[in-house]
Design a protein around this motif. Sequence first.
Motif, PDB file in Angstrom:
ATOM      1  N   PRO A  67      55.891  31.709 -29.538  1.00 61.03           N
ATOM      2  CA  PRO A  67      54.975  32.783 -29.931  1.00 61.03           C
ATOM      3  C   PRO A  67      54.061  33.195 -28.779  1.00 61.03           C
ATOM      4  N   HIS A  68      53.416  34.336 -28.930  1.00 56.87           N
ATOM      5  CA  HIS A  68      52.419  34.765 -27.963  1.00 56.87           C
ATOM      6  C   HIS A  68      51.307  33.719 -27.907  1.00 56.87           C
ATOM      7  N   LEU A  69      50.689  33.572 -26.734  1.00 56.86           N
ATOM      8  CA  LEU A  69      49.664  32.539 -26.574  1.00 56.86           C
ATOM      9  C   LEU A  69      48.536  32.675 -27.592  1.00 56.86           C
ATOM     10  N   ASP A  70      48.215  33.895 -27.977  1.00 56.77           N
ATOM     11  CA  ASP A  70      47.147  34.084 -28.961  1.00 56.77           C
ATOM     12  C   ASP A  70      47.448  33.391 -30.281  1.00 56.77           C
ATOM     13  N   ALA A  71      48.747  33.210 -30.576  1.00 55.06           N
ATOM     14  CA  ALA A  71      49.148  32.604 -31.852  1.00 55.06           C
ATOM     15  C   ALA A  71      49.289  31.093 -31.761  1.00 55.06           C
ATOM     16  N   VAL A  72      49.130  30.531 -30.581  1.00 54.76           N
ATOM     17  CA  VAL A  72      49.264  29.083 -30.416  1.00 54.76           C
ATOM     18  C   VAL A  72      47.921  28.439 -30.743  1.00 54.76           C
ATOM     19  N   ASP A  73      47.804  27.976 -31.969  1.00 51.77           N
ATOM     20  CA  ASP A  73      46.566  27.345 -32.418  1.00 51.77           C
ATOM     21  C   ASP A  73      46.838  26.590 -33.706  1.00 51.77           C
ATOM     22  N   ALA A  74      45.994  25.610 -33.977  1.00 51.61           N
ATOM     23  CA  ALA A  74      46.108  24.854 -35.221  1.00 51.61           C
ATOM     24  C   ALA A  74      45.724  25.737 -36.406  1.00 51.61           C
ATOM     25  N   CYS A  75      46.377  25.485 -37.538  1.00 54.42           N
ATOM     26  CA  CYS A  75      46.081  26.296 -38.723  1.00 54.42           C
ATOM     27  C   CYS A  75      44.751  25.901 -39.353  1.00 54.42           C
ATOM     28  N   GLY A  76      44.367  24.633 -39.202  1.00 57.64           N
ATOM     29  CA  GLY A  76      43.125  24.164 -39.798  1.00 57.64           C
ATOM     30  C   GLY A  76      43.239  23.782 -41.253  1.00 57.64           C
ATOM     31  N   ASN A  77      44.417  24.000 -41.863  1.00 51.46           N
ATOM     32  CA  ASN A  77      44.568  23.783 -43.309  1.00 51.46           C
ATOM     33  C   ASN A  77      45.545  22.675 -43.679  1.00 51.46           C
ATOM     34  N   CYS A  78      46.512  22.378 -42.814  1.00 56.54           N
ATOM     35  CA  CYS A  78      47.499  21.348 -43.157  1.00 56.54           C
ATOM     36  C   CYS A  78      46.832  19.969 -43.126  1.00 56.54           C
ATOM     37  N   ALA A  79      47.535  18.971 -43.627  1.00 59.74           N
ATOM     38  CA  ALA A  79      46.948  17.630 -43.732  1.00 59.74           C
ATOM     39  C   ALA A  79      46.538  17.058 -42.375  1.00 59.74           C
ATOM     40  N   PRO A  80      47.393  17.127 -41.328  1.00 58.36           N
ATOM     41  CA  PRO A  80      46.950  16.598 -40.033  1.00 58.36           C
ATOM     42  C   PRO A  80      45.713  17.322 -39.499  1.00 58.36           C
ATOM     43  N   CYS A  81      45.670  18.646 -39.646  1.00 64.80           N
ATOM     44  CA  CYS A  81      44.512  19.404 -39.157  1.00 64.80           C
ATOM     45  C   CYS A  81      43.232  18.957 -39.857  1.00 64.80           C
ATOM     46  N   ARG A  82      43.318  18.820 -41.176  1.00 63.79           N
ATOM     47  CA  ARG A  82      42.119  18.443 -41.931  1.00 63.79           C
ATOM     48  C   ARG A  82      41.658  17.039 -41.559  1.00 63.79           C
ATOM     49  N   LYS A  83      42.604  16.120 -41.387  1.00 65.94           N
ATOM     50  CA  LYS A  83      42.249  14.746 -41.026  1.00 65.94           C
ATOM     51  C   LYS A  83      41.603  14.690 -39.640  1.00 65.94           C
ATOM     52  N   ILE A  84      42.180  15.428 -38.694  1.00 65.25           N
ATOM     53  CA  ILE A  84      41.638  15.400 -37.332  1.00 65.25           C
ATOM     54  C   ILE A  84      40.256  16.040 -37.298  1.00 65.25           C
ATOM     55  N   ALA A  85      40.116  17.173 -37.972  1.00 66.36           N
ATOM     56  CA  ALA A  85      38.814  17.853 -38.000  1.00 66.36           C
ATOM     57  C   ALA A  85      37.750  16.973 -38.654  1.00 66.36           C
ATOM     58  N   GLY A  86      38.166  16.177 -39.627  1.00 70.33           N
ATOM     59  CA  GLY A  86      37.235  15.297 -40.321  1.00 70.33           C
ATOM     60  C   GLY A  86      37.103  13.925 -39.690  1.00 70.33           C
ATOM     61  N   ASN A  87      37.717  13.747 -38.505  1.00 69.76           N
ATOM     62  CA  ASN A  87      37.660  12.471 -37.782  1.00 69.76           C
ATOM     63  C   ASN A  87      38.212  11.322 -38.636  1.00 69.76           C
ATOM     64  N   GLN A  88      39.301  11.598 -39.356  1.00 71.47           N
ATOM     65  CA  GLN A  88      39.885  10.596 -40.249  1.00 71.47           C
ATOM     66  C   GLN A  88      41.346  10.314 -39.942  1.00 71.47           C
ATOM     67  N   HIS A  89      41.872  10.875 -38.862  1.00 73.13           N
ATOM     68  CA  HIS A  89      43.286  10.673 -38.560  1.00 73.13           C
ATOM     69  C   HIS A  89      43.468   9.359 -37.815  1.00 73.13           C
ATOM     70  N   PRO A  90      44.389   8.489 -38.276  1.00 74.30           N
ATOM     71  CA  PRO A  90      44.530   7.159 -37.651  1.00 74.30           C
ATOM     72  C   PRO A  90      45.085   7.205 -36.230  1.00 74.30           C
ATOM     73  N   ASP A  91      45.708   8.310 -35.841  1.00 73.82           N
ATOM     74  CA  ASP A  91      46.327   8.383 -34.522  1.00 73.82           C
ATOM     75  C   ASP A  91      45.533   9.214 -33.519  1.00 73.82           C
ATOM     76  N   ILE A  92      44.371   9.641 -33.904  1.00 72.35           N
ATOM     77  CA  ILE A  92      43.460  10.288 -32.961  1.00 72.35           C
ATOM     78  C   ILE A  92      42.373   9.271 -32.651  1.00 72.35           C
ATOM     79  N   ILE A  93      42.448   8.681 -31.492  1.00 68.18           N
ATOM     80  CA  ILE A  93      41.601   7.546 -31.120  1.00 68.18           C
ATOM     81  C   ILE A  93      40.488   8.037 -30.195  1.00 68.18           C
ATOM     82  N   ARG A  94      39.270   7.720 -30.547  1.00 67.10           N
ATOM     83  CA  ARG A  94      38.116   8.165 -29.759  1.00 67.10           C
ATOM     84  C   ARG A  94      37.427   6.951 -29.138  1.00 67.10           C
TER      85      ARG A  94
END
Length: 344
Positions: A67-94
């Motif tokens: 896709p065009h670069l403008d369209a390359v972005d997270a949807c913010g609505n799927c389960a992985p997006c919601r978990k990462i945004a909420g700092n609850q994803h087990p595979d995003i390590i901070r």
Amino acid sequence: MTTAAGFRAIVGQHQPIRLLKSFIRNGTLPHALLFSGDDGVGKKMTATAFAMACNCLALKSTIRQRPHLDAVDACGNCAPCRKIAGNQHPDIIRVAPHASVIRIAQIRALLQTLTLKPNEADRRVVILSEAQAMNPEAGNALLKVLEEPPDRTLLVLTARQRSDLLPTVVSRCRHIRFSPLCAADLKQLLETTGGVEAQTASTVAALCGGSYTRAQKQVDSRWLSRRDWIINALCGLMTNSGVPEIRAWLTWSEMLAGKKDLIEESLEIITMGLRDMLVVGSDPRRVLNQDRLEALAATAGQFSQTQLIGRIDAVELALTALRANTNARLTLDAMVLRMAGTCF
């Protein structure tokens, strides 16, 4: 900085975002990235947006179509997006500093975690914030994972500047530089996300050096009041003609030293005022303290550039000494005596 999700939430970092989107669209993700730039310009927020985009289910379904670069972005609505945004994803390590330091024990714990496969993510992402806080042992320990990156794992390091890190760490990362935010973007952010009144937002946006974190601090009326007091005192002391009023300068030193937790901040304000005096004659638009333009111009007119630079050097010497844990009052006394002209 905003309530939006993904890359579209990032303000003023068009080149870094474009580069990250290209990596994702083209399938050329580096195993390690270094985001450098001042605090408060969006590095950590971009790292989270990057982790979301690397694991977004909606984006995954369309990425093969390039896709065009403008369209390359997270949807913010799927389960992985919601978990990462909420700092609850087990595979995003901070990983972040504890008591201003990232210690080797933290890196060893990270390495142990990375020996395991990701739980559910397409791309496990490690976000190591303020990487300049790693002590040498921690930095050397991190080299192991940078040299032999685990499968399906990406590392994102953030730091103020790459020179603060071990060269061996920097050489194993793809470096992306984040710029200071422009005053217009900062003003908009302060008004829309912080509910800051337009005039205050405009003043702070010009003063904060492109950092939203700094802008949030400076929008506090107490900071603005202290800035006003310091600039007024500085101009008043410098415009006294004839023999320098040494007693007045030393009284000011005593007052600055009385707020121990604010000394560095106060010296930064003094430097900012002196810097404005340097530029006001040649280009008034570059003055940061625009609401104090008249007083700064009047003061600057009484001094040469060499004299103003000498006073800036006096403040920088004091800052360096304070960071080396010298006696604050003696350091400030020496600074104001230099600024008063006794050492020039």
